[in-house]
Design an enzyme around this catalytic site. Sequence first.
Site, PDB file in Angstrom:
ATOM      1  N   SER A 103       2.522  -6.021  -3.131  1.00 35.64           N
ATOM      2  CA  SER A 103       3.648  -5.870  -4.056  1.00 35.64           C
ATOM      3  C   SER A 103       4.666  -4.850  -3.558  1.00 35.64           C
ATOM      4  O   SER A 103       5.871  -5.015  -3.787  1.00 35.64           O
ATOM      5  CB  SER A 103       3.125  -5.458  -5.437  1.00 35.64           C
ATOM      6  OG  SER A 103       2.449  -4.219  -5.363  1.00 35.64           O
ATOM      7  N   ASP A 114      -0.583   0.175  -7.062  1.00 39.89           N
ATOM      8  CA  ASP A 114      -1.085   0.799  -5.842  1.00 39.89           C
ATOM      9  C   ASP A 114      -0.236   0.348  -4.656  1.00 39.89           C
ATOM     10  O   ASP A 114       0.508  -0.622  -4.740  1.00 39.89           O
ATOM     11  CB  ASP A 114      -2.557   0.466  -5.614  1.00 39.89           C
ATOM     12  CG  ASP A 114      -2.808  -1.034  -5.566  1.00 39.89           C
ATOM     13  OD1 ASP A 114      -1.840  -1.808  -5.700  1.00 39.89           O
ATOM     14  OD2 ASP A 114      -3.964  -1.449  -5.403  1.00 39.89           O
ATOM     15  N   ASP A 116      -0.486  -1.077  -0.999  1.00 37.70           N
ATOM     16  CA  ASP A 116      -1.343  -1.711   0.006  1.00 37.70           C
ATOM     17  C   ASP A 116      -0.833  -1.335   1.392  1.00 37.70           C
ATOM     18  O   ASP A 116       0.315  -1.636   1.741  1.00 37.70           O
ATOM     19  CB  ASP A 116      -1.339  -3.229  -0.173  1.00 37.70           C
ATOM     20  CG  ASP A 116      -1.915  -3.650  -1.518  1.00 37.70           C
ATOM     21  OD1 ASP A 116      -2.990  -3.144  -1.880  1.00 37.70           O
ATOM     22  OD2 ASP A 116      -1.273  -4.455  -2.206  1.00 37.70           O
ATOM     23  N   ASP A 169      -4.539   1.645  -1.160  1.00 32.90           N
ATOM     24  CA  ASP A 169      -5.555   0.776  -0.554  1.00 32.90           C
ATOM     25  C   ASP A 169      -5.275   0.734   0.942  1.00 32.90           C
ATOM     26  O   ASP A 169      -4.266   0.172   1.367  1.00 32.90           O
ATOM     27  CB  ASP A 169      -5.506  -0.629  -1.144  1.00 32.90           C
ATOM     28  CG  ASP A 169      -6.089  -0.684  -2.546  1.00 32.90           C
ATOM     29  OD1 ASP A 169      -6.578   0.363  -3.024  1.00 32.90           O
ATOM     30  OD2 ASP A 169      -6.034  -1.765  -3.171  1.00 32.90           O
ATOM     31  N   LYS A 230       3.909 -11.828 -12.774  1.00 33.67           N
ATOM     32  CA  LYS A 230       2.764 -10.938 -12.624  1.00 33.67           C
ATOM     33  C   LYS A 230       2.488 -10.196 -13.937  1.00 33.67           C
ATOM     34  O   LYS A 230       1.330 -10.042 -14.336  1.00 33.67           O
ATOM     35  CB  LYS A 230       3.009  -9.948 -11.491  1.00 33.67           C
ATOM     36  CG  LYS A 230       2.913 -10.550 -10.100  1.00 33.67           C
ATOM     37  CD  LYS A 230       3.148  -9.510  -9.026  1.00 33.67           C
ATOM     38  CE  LYS A 230       2.080  -8.453  -9.031  1.00 33.67           C
ATOM     39  NZ  LYS A 230       2.240  -7.480  -7.937  1.00 33.67           N
ATOM     40  N   TYR A 239      -4.974 -12.307 -14.215  1.00 34.22           N
ATOM     41  CA  TYR A 239      -4.549 -11.619 -12.999  1.00 34.22           C
ATOM     42  C   TYR A 239      -5.734 -10.833 -12.454  1.00 34.22           C
ATOM     43  O   TYR A 239      -5.993  -9.705 -12.855  1.00 34.22           O
ATOM     44  CB  TYR A 239      -3.377 -10.678 -13.286  1.00 34.22           C
ATOM     45  CG  TYR A 239      -2.771 -10.052 -12.041  1.00 34.22           C
ATOM     46  CD1 TYR A 239      -1.700 -10.652 -11.391  1.00 34.22           C
ATOM     47  CD2 TYR A 239      -3.270  -8.872 -11.508  1.00 34.22           C
ATOM     48  CE1 TYR A 239      -1.142 -10.092 -10.254  1.00 34.22           C
ATOM     49  CE2 TYR A 239      -2.728  -8.308 -10.377  1.00 34.22           C
ATOM     50  CZ  TYR A 239      -1.665  -8.913  -9.751  1.00 34.22           C
ATOM     51  OH  TYR A 239      -1.124  -8.358  -8.619  1.00 34.22           O
TER      52      TYR A 239
END
Length: 751
Positions: A103, A114, A116, A169, A230, A239
């Site tokens: 995202s 978060d 990524d 992450d 989303k 989701y």
Amino acid sequence: MVSSEGLSGSLPPVTTPVKQYGVTKPISMAGPTEADIQRSCALEKFLVEAGLYESKEEAAKREEVLCRIQEIVTDWVKQLTRLRGYTDQMVEDANAVIFTFGSYRLGVHGPDSDVDTLCVGPSYVNREEDFFFVLHKILAEREEVTELQPVPDAHVPVMKFKFDGIPIDLLYASISILVVPQDLDISDVSVLYNVDEPTVRSLNGCRVADQILKLVPNVEHFCTTLRCLKFWAKRRGVYSNVTGFLGGVNWALLVARVCQLYPNAVPSMLVSRFFRVYTQWRWPNPVMLCAIEEDELGFSVWDPRKNPRDRTHHMPIITPAYPCMNSSYNVSTSTLRVMMEQFQYGNNICEKIELNRVKWTALFEPYLFFDSYKNYLQVDIVAADADDLRAWKGWVESRLRQLTLMIERDTYGLLQCHPYPHEYVDASKPCGHCAFFMGLQMKQGEIVQEGQQFDIRGSVDEFRHSISMYMFWKPGMEISVSHVHRKQLPVYVFPDGYKRHWNMRLTPHQQSDKLSHDNGIACQTESGEKCLKRKKDPDGENSEQSRPEKRQSPDRSESVSPEIISCKLSSTSRGCFTSDLDEMIAEGNASSNSSNISSCSREDIGNESTAGCSEGSNGGDENPASSQSDSCDDLKSSLEDEHADQNRVIQDGFVEGLEPKTAVGEVLKSMNRGDSETVQNPVIRHVEFDINSVRDKNLDWWIVYETNDAQEKKDRKPAAQVSLIIVAGFRFFLFFRHMFLGSIFLGRTSY
């Protein structure tokens, strides 16, 4: 001789070829109307007010955190280079590069999202030891890093943590070069040379994000639509990739495909077309943004013609970067069913939005999961402290999908599971605790056979055995699986902290209309044969005016059919059992971690009509005839919830020999609400109610209908017996009179 003017005049007009995005031509090249533009502005305003955009300060903080992580991994690689005995020049040139995906890379992240990230390092820095041990230790020693959780055995190995409050992450990929350049082109296929499968999966996150942004016709419209959907998916409980639904990359691919099919559409149009397309999509036909390419590197790509395992995928959504994979392999038959119901719900709401009947807020009504089923599986996770609970919960949550598959397999698909991707915490427990829930129901359209049960003890035991294989297990990490009825749900699952009455009137968009009930059909589940269909006029509305006026019983405003309630309370009324009162689960063998579940009765796990699944054909219309059933529901709830003691006395046989009205009279007397003589004996046909308002209680209502009919026949029995005696006597009188007259006539003729 033909002139040049005549020749030019005979030529057909030159048409500009339609640009094709994706594997097929667009469905429509139409642009927005003025109304579409206004709806798009209203949608974007709603998303801003919902807090889906981060502030400039928060964006700057994320950039700062990424820069600090970049410094940490660079120092980490230089340290390992020096320890392995490389030259000083190699140590100076050693480098690692941080890439973002998900995202954040697509530009649809929110304040709480978060980040990524992918760390690409040289070939001599491995994942197993250097990343999950050396770097893990470096991060654990920093004050800014909290909630550090390595997940090395995941499908895509990852290290989760918070850096200065920002959730991160972090993945790692070791590519086959000694020095990683700062301007590495990760989209180049050369980065895949001589790497293993986990590294390919780690690299594909960034490669897919880059390809998506290249393949959509309008990035800005794509981002707004994806942000909207989303948020919708999270509100509707679909989701979560780990529990068998769709994750961020899956939703991005679905939205990108709709953008390709409608290249000139604005976000409001794209949201509406999204639901229109995917309610009609014929799964398992794959969703692809581009053709699947095969390369000489030899990695396996998604191809059901060659790979038998690919044929078992229920909802294939193919990634656009080589090697092309199915990003939604976790989807099962049950989760696909739930998502299709939610797509239908979204499509119905969007149709009303386009007709200006409702606003955008109606689309994002939360899904009422705990009103949707009568039976649930509760998975309780316990650990000694918060850190242990975080690791233990992540492991169990990643295996919940297996429990769904095991139950579907062992019941031959007759028992459907709906795993809910939200966790609930019981703050009253002294140790760390969280719980997950699964809704249970029988497959739609199945005929219920009395006495048959679902035995899922083996499925639960197999699930618990797979959970016990956790390599980082510590004392205090426990798990239990138990069956709970809807009225036995713990208080902490409700947002207000208390159990509300199940029969409270819902808002129009919170009411549930399953796809099989869109025409207002409620079936008697006891026999599976008798069905009551709501009559409709040609315009689709209830034909209340076309019916003859019903006879009203006296004081209808103060009396609400006590026999309806007595069926719930009395233990002697024929057929008056419900799944909320009867036991469905037999207790299994007790142990420290044993699951409190044995077998499930088919009568109890019937085809419940869920609340909050999809808006029916007239879900938003008010029905005047349902007001009396609402008052019945309120009185029924007060009897069941506020006076459980009296209910229990009646169920235990205290009024075993009483008629329904007498039973209710006893309860009302104990509640100081009236005498038993004041309780009338109305017939249920006097109460006009909407089928939708009681659809989740169809078993109780239609059996009550039979019970009242039998009671009415019972009341008419003495009068009928007297009538039969009179008729029989009159017939005997005629017979003997005929015989007497006949004998006289014969005597006279004999002379």
